[in-house]
Design an enzyme around this catalytic site. Structure first.
Site, PDB file in Angstrom:
ATOM      1  N   SER A  72       0.832  -1.217   0.000  1.00 28.96           N
ATOM      2  CA  SER A  72       0.000   0.000   0.000  1.00 28.96           C
ATOM      3  C   SER A  72       0.859   1.256   0.000  1.00 28.96           C
ATOM      4  O   SER A  72       1.998   1.257   0.478  1.00 28.96           O
ATOM      5  CB  SER A  72      -0.876   0.034   1.253  1.00 28.96           C
ATOM      6  OG  SER A  72      -1.685  -1.100   1.327  1.00 28.96           O
TER       7      SER A  72
HETATM    8  N1  SAH Z   1       0.281  -5.347   4.331  1.00 26.77           N
HETATM    9  C1  SAH Z   1       0.834  -5.748   3.077  1.00 26.77           C
HETATM   10  C2  SAH Z   1      -0.123  -5.470   1.942  1.00 26.77           C
HETATM   11  C3  SAH Z   1      -0.087  -6.591   0.976  1.00 26.77           C
HETATM   12  S1  SAH Z   1      -1.415  -6.638  -0.186  1.00 26.77           S
HETATM   13  C4  SAH Z   1       2.207  -5.137   2.869  1.00 26.77           C
HETATM   14  O1  SAH Z   1       2.649  -4.314   3.692  1.00 26.77           O
HETATM   15  O2  SAH Z   1       2.876  -5.498   1.905  1.00 26.77           O
HETATM   16  C5  SAH Z   1      -2.570  -7.687   0.634  1.00 26.77           C
HETATM   17  C6  SAH Z   1      -2.087  -9.053   0.966  1.00 26.77           C
HETATM   18  O3  SAH Z   1      -3.214  -9.777   1.467  1.00 26.77           O
HETATM   19  C7  SAH Z   1      -1.553  -9.888  -0.215  1.00 26.77           C
HETATM   20  O4  SAH Z   1      -0.265 -10.319   0.092  1.00 26.77           O
HETATM   21  C8  SAH Z   1      -2.538 -11.029  -0.324  1.00 26.77           C
HETATM   22  O5  SAH Z   1      -1.951 -12.261  -0.737  1.00 26.77           O
HETATM   23  C9  SAH Z   1      -3.057 -11.130   1.095  1.00 26.77           C
HETATM   24  N2  SAH Z   1      -4.331 -11.830   1.230  1.00 26.77           N
HETATM   25  C10 SAH Z   1      -5.421 -11.799   0.413  1.00 26.77           C
HETATM   26  N3  SAH Z   1      -6.391 -12.609   0.880  1.00 26.77           N
HETATM   27  C11 SAH Z   1      -5.907 -13.186   2.027  1.00 26.77           C
HETATM   28  C12 SAH Z   1      -6.424 -14.124   2.963  1.00 26.77           C
HETATM   29  N4  SAH Z   1      -7.642 -14.673   2.832  1.00 26.77           N
HETATM   30  N5  SAH Z   1      -5.645 -14.481   4.007  1.00 26.77           N
HETATM   31  C13 SAH Z   1      -4.400 -13.962   4.173  1.00 26.77           C
HETATM   32  N6  SAH Z   1      -3.847 -13.069   3.315  1.00 26.77           N
HETATM   33  C14 SAH Z   1      -4.591 -12.688   2.252  1.00 26.77           C
END
Ligand code: SAH
Length: 222
Positions: A72
């Site tokens: 993000s």
């Molecule tokens: N906080 C992260 C943002 C990553 S984007 C950072 O600092 O990089 C959101 C993330 O959520 C992705 O890596 C995606 O794989 C994960 N995600 C999506 N659905 C999910 C689920 N059901 N359980 C765990 N992670 C999930």
């Protein structure tokens, strides 16, 4: 603040300047918490993205982290963190969506303990290596589907979700402590709203914070 980890970690003059500019901008955009701004200032965001992107690490942009996922933009990381902490000191936080681990690193410096779940194994493993490298020892990462939360260590005073479900998963509401705060983007693509949910003894108070754009919360493991 928990502990300042990386005061001199790979900061050259150029990056120090762009970091200061970014922090100024976050402040101008309305981030007031000095603790959040300080942690964002000292955390080396460039170590959480591919080296080809490191020149962009201190701009206010979302960046790709592989597997179709994104880190993000700094403003959103700061906004969500500030909103999560607005209820007071927090001992334990559940993060859903570890991604590259940057948000995990920010949280780990501001709360007692972070539990973070990620459904894509390669991302979780890489994040684990990065956090180890940076000496962050109060974050526990799990390869798991976060729509079920992480029951083992519940309840949590804070839950932060960094991928958007269409509807808030029931397990996350259940795993929130009384008095706890859940920050979560909710809605289909292009219609998501960042929500703040406070659990009190009787019900869940809901507040809408901002219109946002997150990757979807998906089901199952990858
Ligand atoms: N906080 C992260 C943002 C990553 S984007 C950072 O600092 O990089 C959101 C993330 O959520 C992705 O890596 C995606 O794989 C994960 N995600 C999506 N659905 C999910 C689920 N059901 N359980 C765990 N992670 C999930």
């Amino acid at each position: 603040m928990h502990k300042p980890y990386f005061l001199n970690h790979g900061i050259d003059k150029k990056s120090r300047y762009s970091r200061e500019r970014l922090i100024q901008r976050l402040h101008t955009q309305g981030i007031k918490s000095q603790n959040v701004l300080e942690v964002m200032r000292i955390t080396p965001r460039h170590l959480f993205v591919d080296s080809a992107l490191s020149d962009h690490a201190y701009t206010n942009h979302a960046l790709p982290i592989g597997q179709g996922q994104t880190l993000s933009q700094p403003y959103i990381v700061a906004r969500m963190t500030e909103a999560l902490l607005s209820q007071g000191t927090i001992d334990s936080v559940l993060e859903v969506g570890t991604g590259c681990g940057y948000q995990t690193a920010i949280l780990a410096q501001l709360v007692g303990k972070v539990y973070s779940v990620e459904r894509i194994k390669s991302l979780s493993e890489k994040a684990h290596k990065r956090l180890n490298y940076l000496g962050i020892d109060n974050a526990q990462l799990h390869y798991s589907d976060g729509q079920w939360g992480w029951a083992k260590d519940a309840p949590y005073q804070g839950i932060m979700v960094t991928a958007a479900p269409v509807k808030i998963p029931h397990a996350l509401l259940e795993q929130l402590a009384i008095g706890g705060c859940l920050i979560i983007p909710v809605g289909p693509p292009n219609q998501q709203v960042l929500m703040k949910i406070i659990r009190n003894r009787i019900h869940y108070e809901q507040y809408q914070l901002d219109d946002v754009s997150f990757v979807p919360l998906r089901q199952g493991l990858n």
